[in-house]
Design an enzyme around this catalytic site. Structure first.
Site, PDB file in Angstrom:
ATOM      1  N   VAL A  65       0.831  -1.133  -0.309  1.00 45.55           N
ATOM      2  CA  VAL A  65      -0.083  -0.079  -0.099  1.00 45.55           C
ATOM      3  C   VAL A  65       0.958   1.425   0.060  1.00 45.55           C
ATOM      4  O   VAL A  65       1.892   1.588   0.892  1.00 45.55           O
ATOM      5  CB  VAL A  65      -0.950   0.038   1.201  1.00 45.55           C
ATOM      6  CG1 VAL A  65      -1.664   1.294   0.926  1.00 45.55           C
ATOM      7  CG2 VAL A  65      -1.837  -1.240   1.255  1.00 45.55           C
ATOM      8  N   SER A  66       0.858   2.133  -0.895  1.00 43.30           N
ATOM      9  CA  SER A  66       1.657   3.259  -1.010  1.00 43.30           C
ATOM     10  C   SER A  66       3.018   3.064  -1.059  1.00 43.30           C
ATOM     11  O   SER A  66       3.612   2.247  -1.752  1.00 43.30           O
ATOM     12  CB  SER A  66       1.080   4.266  -0.092  1.00 43.30           C
ATOM     13  OG  SER A  66       1.475   5.510  -0.352  1.00 43.30           O
ATOM     14  N   LEU A  67       3.755   3.560  -0.148  1.00 41.16           N
ATOM     15  CA  LEU A  67       5.182   3.340  -0.090  1.00 41.16           C
ATOM     16  C   LEU A  67       5.577   1.870   0.136  1.00 41.16           C
ATOM     17  O   LEU A  67       6.506   1.554  -0.178  1.00 41.16           O
ATOM     18  CB  LEU A  67       5.898   4.223   1.190  1.00 41.16           C
ATOM     19  CG  LEU A  67       7.101   4.036   1.323  1.00 41.16           C
ATOM     20  CD1 LEU A  67       8.206   4.377   0.104  1.00 41.16           C
ATOM     21  CD2 LEU A  67       7.746   4.888   2.486  1.00 41.16           C
ATOM     22  N   GLU A  69       4.457  -0.444  -1.262  1.00 37.16           N
ATOM     23  CA  GLU A  69       4.446  -1.345  -2.371  1.00 37.16           C
ATOM     24  C   GLU A  69       5.806  -1.591  -3.195  1.00 37.16           C
ATOM     25  O   GLU A  69       6.313  -2.484  -3.605  1.00 37.16           O
ATOM     26  CB  GLU A  69       3.645  -0.620  -3.750  1.00 37.16           C
ATOM     27  CG  GLU A  69       2.210  -0.377  -3.304  1.00 37.16           C
ATOM     28  CD  GLU A  69       1.364  -0.193  -4.659  1.00 37.16           C
ATOM     29  OE1 GLU A  69       1.631  -0.486  -5.780  1.00 37.16           O
ATOM     30  OE2 GLU A  69       0.420   0.394  -4.557  1.00 37.16           O
ATOM     31  N   HIS A 168      -1.238  10.937  -3.792  1.00 38.71           N
ATOM     32  CA  HIS A 168      -2.338  10.521  -4.304  1.00 38.71           C
ATOM     33  C   HIS A 168      -3.311  11.201  -4.711  1.00 38.71           C
ATOM     34  O   HIS A 168      -4.484  10.983  -4.761  1.00 38.71           O
ATOM     35  CB  HIS A 168      -2.869   9.240  -3.327  1.00 38.71           C
ATOM     36  CG  HIS A 168      -1.656   8.445  -2.881  1.00 38.71           C
ATOM     37  ND1 HIS A 168      -1.256   7.366  -3.724  1.00 38.71           N
ATOM     38  CD2 HIS A 168      -1.195   8.143  -1.528  1.00 38.71           C
ATOM     39  CE1 HIS A 168      -0.280   6.537  -2.785  1.00 38.71           C
ATOM     40  NE2 HIS A 168      -0.534   7.093  -1.586  1.00 38.71           N
TER      41      HIS A 168
END
Length: 283
Positions: A65-67, A69, A168
Site C-alpha cells: 500500500v503506497s510506499l 508497494e 495520491h
C-alpha cells in the site's frame, strides 16, 4: 536495518536508525520529515519480511500500500534491496523541490461523505478507499484547518497522517516528470511471489509503464484489492506496517463468513516480541 542505514547515510547524510532511536523520543512525537520516514518505513518493512522468512514463514503473495508497494516488490525480488531503497530515499528531494505543502487525512466514515458535503469536495480529493467506512482525503496545506472543521461538524472521526504532501492527488502533479525520470532506469524482474498493488488493485507485472509515479499519484485501492483476494479464497494477512494500522483497516473489509485471519506485528506502544512469538506459534 544496519545495511540500509549505511546506504542512506553514505548517499544522503541521514541516518534513519539514529532518528528512530533518538534519545528521549516519545511514541507520541511526530515522525514526519520525509527524508527520514521514507527510508525508515521501507527498511522496517523489508527487515520484518526477512525476519519472518528467517523464522520459516514464507509468503504466498505480498500486498503493498503506497510506499509499502516498493518494499513488497523488493521483498519479492522484482527490485534489488539497494536499488529500491536508494530510489525511495531520493523521492523526498523530488517532492520538496517541486510540490507545495499538503496533507493526508484518514477518515472513519464512508467515502460518500465527501460528495455529501459540497465544500469538502472542493477542498480535498479522495486519495484512497481502504474499506466501506475508511477513506483518505488529500489537500493542500492551506485547506487542512477548514477540512478538519467540516469533519468535526459532520461528527466523522479523523486523523491527520504524518506526511507533508498531498500524495495520491492532483496536488503532487508538479513532481510527475521528476519521479518518472528518476525511475526510468529501473527494470522490474519477475517476482518470486505475486505482488498485489493497492494502486492497481491487481498483481504487478514487469513492464507496467510509469509504475513508480502511479504508486504515489493514483488513489489507493486497498478495499478493492482485499475484495479481490477474498474472492480467491481469502488469506492470512500479516501486517508489516510500522503501526499495525492496516490490520485494523482490513478487518473492516472481511465479511462474517470470511475464512481469513489477520495478524499485526508492530506497534509504537510496544509488545512487538510478544506478537511475533504468538504468530510463530500459530502460523
Amino acid at each position: 536495518m544496519e545495511i540500509g542505514d549505511a546506504i542512506v547515510r553514505d548517499r544522503h547524510g541521514v541516518s534513519p536508525l539514529a532518528e528512530i532511536h533518538a534519545s528521549g523520543r516519545r511514541a507520541s512525537e511526530p515522525f514526519d520529515r520525509l527524508e527520514h520516514t521514507h527510508p525508515a518505513i521501507f527498511m522496517t518493512q523489508f527487515a520484518m519480511a526477512k525476519l519472518l522468512q528467517h523464522k520459516g514463514i514464507r509468503p504466498d503473495m505480498l500486498l503493498g500500500v503506497s510506499l509499502g508497494e516498493f518494499a513488497a516488490m523488493s521483498v519479492a525480488g522484482m527490485v534489488p534491496f539497494e536499488t529500491a531503497l536508494a530510489a525511495v530515499a531520493r523521492q523526498p528531494r523530488l517532492f520538496l523541490e517541486s510540490c507545495a505543502p499538503g496533507a493526508l487525512i484518514a477518515v472513519l466514515g464512508p467515502p460518500s461523505l465527501r460528495e455529501s458535503e459540497p465544500r469538502l469536495g472542493h477542498l480535498a480529493e479522495l486519495a484512497g478507499i481502504n474499506a466501506e467506512r475508511h477513506h483518505v482525503l488529500a489537500m493542500p496545506g492551506g485547506n487542512v484547518a477548514e477540512v478538519e472543521a467540516i469533519l468535526t461538524r459532520l461528527d466523522a472521526p479523523f486523523q491527520r497522517l504524518p506526511v507533508p504532501f498531498a500524495f495520491h492527488s492532483s496536488w503532487i502533479e508538479p513532481a510527475r516528470a521528476a519521479v518518472i525520470a528518476d525511475a526510468a532506469a529501473e527494470r522490474l524482474e519477475s517476482p518470486f511471489w505475486p505482488v498485489w498493488s493497492a494502486c492497481l488493485g491487481a498483481p504487478v507485472k514487469p513492464g507496467v509503464p510509469d509504475l513508480a509515479w502511479r504508486i504515489v499519484r493514483e488513489p489507493m485501492r486497498l478495499g478493492a484489492s482485499v475484495a479481490a483476494i477474498e474472492a480467491q479464497g481469502g488469506a492470512h494477512y500479516i501486517d508489516l506496517s510500522a503501526t499495525g494500522s492496516l490490520a485494523a483497516i482490513i478487518r473492516q473489509d472481511l465479511g462474517e463468513a470470511s475464512p481469513s485471519r489477520i495478524s499485526a506485528l508492530l506497534s509504537p506502544f510496544g509488545g512487538n516480541l510478544r506478537r511475533l512469538a504468538k504468530l510463530l506459534e500459530t502460523a
